[in-house]
Design a protein around this motif. Structure first.
Motif, PDB file in Angstrom:
ATOM      1  N   THR A 135       0.861  -3.848  -5.796  1.00  0.00           N
ATOM      2  CA  THR A 135      -0.457  -3.964  -5.182  1.00  0.00           C
ATOM      3  C   THR A 135      -0.372  -3.776  -3.672  1.00  0.00           C
ATOM      4  O   THR A 135       0.704  -3.882  -3.081  1.00  0.00           O
ATOM      5  CB  THR A 135      -1.084  -5.332  -5.465  1.00  0.00           C
ATOM      6  N   ARG A 136      -1.510  -3.518  -3.065  1.00  0.00           N
ATOM      7  CA  ARG A 136      -1.556  -3.386  -1.616  1.00  0.00           C
ATOM      8  C   ARG A 136      -1.084  -4.672  -0.948  1.00  0.00           C
ATOM      9  O   ARG A 136      -0.334  -4.645   0.031  1.00  0.00           O
ATOM     10  CB  ARG A 136      -2.980  -3.063  -1.169  1.00  0.00           C
ATOM     11  N   GLU A 137      -1.510  -5.804  -1.481  1.00  0.00           N
ATOM     12  CA  GLU A 137      -1.135  -7.084  -0.903  1.00  0.00           C
ATOM     13  C   GLU A 137       0.376  -7.311  -0.982  1.00  0.00           C
ATOM     14  O   GLU A 137       0.994  -7.803  -0.027  1.00  0.00           O
ATOM     15  CB  GLU A 137      -1.885  -8.223  -1.620  1.00  0.00           C
ATOM     16  N   GLN A 138       0.955  -6.971  -2.111  1.00  0.00           N
ATOM     17  CA  GLN A 138       2.406  -7.121  -2.260  1.00  0.00           C
ATOM     18  C   GLN A 138       3.149  -6.193  -1.301  1.00  0.00           C
ATOM     19  O   GLN A 138       4.134  -6.593  -0.679  1.00  0.00           O
ATOM     20  CB  GLN A 138       2.810  -6.810  -3.703  1.00  0.00           C
ATOM     21  N   ALA A 139       2.661  -4.962  -1.182  1.00  0.00           N
ATOM     22  CA  ALA A 139       3.307  -3.999  -0.288  1.00  0.00           C
ATOM     23  C   ALA A 139       3.213  -4.445   1.162  1.00  0.00           C
ATOM     24  O   ALA A 139       4.161  -4.270   1.939  1.00  0.00           O
ATOM     25  CB  ALA A 139       2.680  -2.621  -0.462  1.00  0.00           C
ATOM     26  N   HIS A 140       2.092  -5.031   1.527  1.00  0.00           N
ATOM     27  CA  HIS A 140       1.899  -5.464   2.914  1.00  0.00           C
ATOM     28  C   HIS A 140       2.835  -6.608   3.286  1.00  0.00           C
ATOM     29  O   HIS A 140       3.062  -6.858   4.479  1.00  0.00           O
ATOM     30  CB  HIS A 140       0.449  -5.872   3.132  1.00  0.00           C
ATOM     31  N   ARG A 141       3.375  -7.300   2.297  1.00  0.00           N
ATOM     32  CA  ARG A 141       4.295  -8.407   2.586  1.00  0.00           C
ATOM     33  C   ARG A 141       5.748  -7.943   2.699  1.00  0.00           C
ATOM     34  O   ARG A 141       6.623  -8.738   3.065  1.00  0.00           O
ATOM     35  CB  ARG A 141       4.179  -9.478   1.491  1.00  0.00           C
ATOM     36  N   LEU A 142       6.013  -6.691   2.396  1.00  0.00           N
ATOM     37  CA  LEU A 142       7.389  -6.180   2.496  1.00  0.00           C
ATOM     38  C   LEU A 142       7.814  -6.097   3.960  1.00  0.00           C
ATOM     39  O   LEU A 142       7.059  -5.635   4.811  1.00  0.00           O
ATOM     40  CB  LEU A 142       7.490  -4.805   1.847  1.00  0.00           C
ATOM     41  N   THR A 143       9.036  -6.531   4.241  1.00  0.00           N
ATOM     42  CA  THR A 143       9.558  -6.586   5.611  1.00  0.00           C
ATOM     43  C   THR A 143      10.987  -6.064   5.634  1.00  0.00           C
ATOM     44  O   THR A 143      11.768  -6.334   4.721  1.00  0.00           O
ATOM     45  CB  THR A 143       9.539  -8.039   6.127  1.00  0.00           C
ATOM     46  N   ASP A 144      11.336  -5.319   6.687  1.00  0.00           N
ATOM     47  CA  ASP A 144      12.705  -4.814   6.783  1.00  0.00           C
ATOM     48  C   ASP A 144      13.617  -5.820   7.468  1.00  0.00           C
ATOM     49  O   ASP A 144      13.193  -6.921   7.850  1.00  0.00           O
ATOM     50  CB  ASP A 144      12.741  -3.443   7.470  1.00  0.00           C
ATOM     51  N   GLY A 145      14.869  -5.461   7.650  1.00  0.00           N
ATOM     52  CA  GLY A 145      15.852  -6.368   8.221  1.00  0.00           C
ATOM     53  C   GLY A 145      15.590  -6.748   9.658  1.00  0.00           C
ATOM     54  O   GLY A 145      16.138  -7.738  10.156  1.00  0.00           O
ATOM     55  N   ASP A 146      14.757  -5.986  10.360  1.00  0.00           N
ATOM     56  CA  ASP A 146      14.405  -6.288  11.745  1.00  0.00           C
ATOM     57  C   ASP A 146      13.087  -7.029  11.865  1.00  0.00           C
ATOM     58  O   ASP A 146      12.568  -7.211  12.972  1.00  0.00           O
ATOM     59  CB  ASP A 146      14.333  -4.987  12.562  1.00  0.00           C
ATOM     60  N   GLY A 147      12.519  -7.424  10.723  1.00  0.00           N
ATOM     61  CA  GLY A 147      11.258  -8.158  10.735  1.00  0.00           C
ATOM     62  C   GLY A 147      10.021  -7.282  10.842  1.00  0.00           C
ATOM     63  O   GLY A 147       8.916  -7.792  11.007  1.00  0.00           O
ATOM     64  N   ILE A 148      10.183  -5.969  10.731  1.00  0.00           N
ATOM     65  CA  ILE A 148       9.047  -5.048  10.803  1.00  0.00           C
ATOM     66  C   ILE A 148       8.427  -4.921   9.414  1.00  0.00           C
ATOM     67  O   ILE A 148       9.116  -4.647   8.438  1.00  0.00           O
ATOM     68  CB  ILE A 148       9.486  -3.656  11.299  1.00  0.00           C
TER      69      ILE A 148
END
Length: 400
Positions: A135-148
């Motif tokens: 979902t869009r909401e789930q995707a928006h919570r994804l974060t990389d190793g630098d916090g982006i």
């Protein structure tokens, strides 16, 4: 095409590729795809989830045949995983045009975004979003190793993160999706075949193990007084190997994060990511249960806390039997030989789309079986055989 794409995102020290989603290397790959579409007079578009499409014929007509793969990589990955499928798609179209065949169905070539999940930790983001598996909401919570976050990364690359989400209208236009991929194993090398057809993708998933202990001085803390999370983590790695071997599955701790990560400090936290795959769901469940039980036993023995989180999971994917059999028939007719049909433990965009559209896969021989490594390779003759096989399949499906 191969020579043009080969240097993009290649690390000079390791020789591997670092083509991560929404980075400059990714942008170069995407520019290359658009150039290939333009050079062939194909209609080009980017969908709401950042996937790239190139069309011969009008996709709005429906019942389209689509081929392609992805251009991103795992950390220090090889040159073939993903890009071979995209390059071969354009080359197969060139071959069809050289044959002077007429398309009776729209033909599309696709580059799915963020297939490897190297940056945000979730594989097949582009195809998952399109198929409604993310979902869009789930995707928006994804974060990389630098916090982006994923939205910030997309914005920085010039895309609208608020537009992402399921795309049923696009999927409804696709009558068949065929993904060509270098084999991630040696089954074809063993049988002596250059090209094979996929039968199914093993069930697989990713689990995060958080071992929480107590940070302390490595030189002054008695062994008896330590709550060292590295110890149960190490024992869990060995348990994973044991459980997988006994069950005929695979299990790998391939990523680890340590806090505070000092040479002279006992860790406070050891976080390890487990990837496990098996031919059947029941087998995979047994392996994961065994690994987690061992991890909890070792954590208690060392006075360490443990949290286990399943971060992603994909059940077994059976490719469309009718389409799979049609591919085998087309290739068998052209080659005069029985085409090998084989399963795979690797996930693919084709597996994500399988629940929404008829999908199939072609594999090209990998002489070493090595993948997700700079040593990954396929011989040029085998790659050409893959292109011709894909062209035969596309002709059989889209030119009848």
């Amino acid at each position: 095409m191969w020579r043009e794409l080969l240097p993009v995102g290649r690390h000079p020290g390791t020789g591997g590729y670092r083509r991560y989603a929404w980075t400059p290397a990714d942008a170069e790959c995407r520019a290359w795809f658009r150039q290939q579409a333009s050079a062939r007079g194909l209609a080009y578009e980017v969908d709401r989830n950042g996937n790239q499409w190139a069309w011969a014929g009008d996709p709005a007509a429906g019942d389209a045949v689509v081929t392609g793969s992805h251009l991103d990589s795992v950390p220090d990955g090889g040159a073939f995983d993903g890009p071979l499928g995209v390059v071969s798609a354009f080359a197969a179209l060139d071959e069809l045009r050289a044959r002077n065949v007429q398309l009776t169905r729209p033909l599309g070539i696709v580059n799915f975004g963020d297939e490897e999940g190297a940056r945000f930790g979730l594989a097949c983001v582009g195809s998952r979003l399109t198929a409604g598996r993310l979902t869009r909401e789930q995707a928006h919570r994804l974060t990389d190793g630098d916090g982006i976050t994923l939205p910030k990364a997309m914005e920085a690359a010039g895309y609208d993160p608020d537009a992402i989400g399921p795309d049923p209208e696009r999927l409804a236009r696709i009558g068949a999706f065929v993904e060509l991929h270098v084999e991630q194993g040696r089954a074809l090398d063993v049988t002596g075949d250059r090209v094979g057809v996929a039968s199914a993708i093993w069930p697989h998933g990713r689990w995060r193990f958080d071992f929480r202990g107590e940070a302390n001085h490595a030189g002054t803390t008695r062994l008896a007084d330590r709550r060292d999370p590295m110890l149960p983590y190490a024992e869990t790695v060995l348990a994973a190997r044991r459980e997988a071997r006994l069950a005929g599955a695979v299990a790998t701790f391939g990523k680890i994060a340590v806090e505070p990560n000092g040479v002279n400090a006992i860790p406070a936290l050891v976080r390890g990511w487990l990837d496990s795959r098996a031919p059947e769901q029941g087998t995979l469940d047994t392996v994961i249960e065994g690994i987690e039980a061992a991890a909890r036993e070792h954590a208690v023995a060392h006075g360490v806390g443990l949290e286990v989180t399943r971060e992603s999971f994909t059940p077994v994917v059976e490719f469309d039997h009718a389409l799979r059999d049609e591919l085998a028939r087309i290739l068998g007719k052209e080659a005069g030989l029985k085409v090998p049909v084989l399963g795979t433990g690797a996930g693919h965009d084709a597996g994500i789309l399988a629940g929404a559209v008829p999908t199939a896969m072609l594999f090209v021989r990998n002489p070493t079986g090595v993948s997700h490594s700079p040593a990954e390779r396929a011989e040029e003759d085998d790659c050409v055989a893959g292109v011709l096989a894909l062209a035969d399949v596309l002709e059989g499906l889209a030119c009848r």
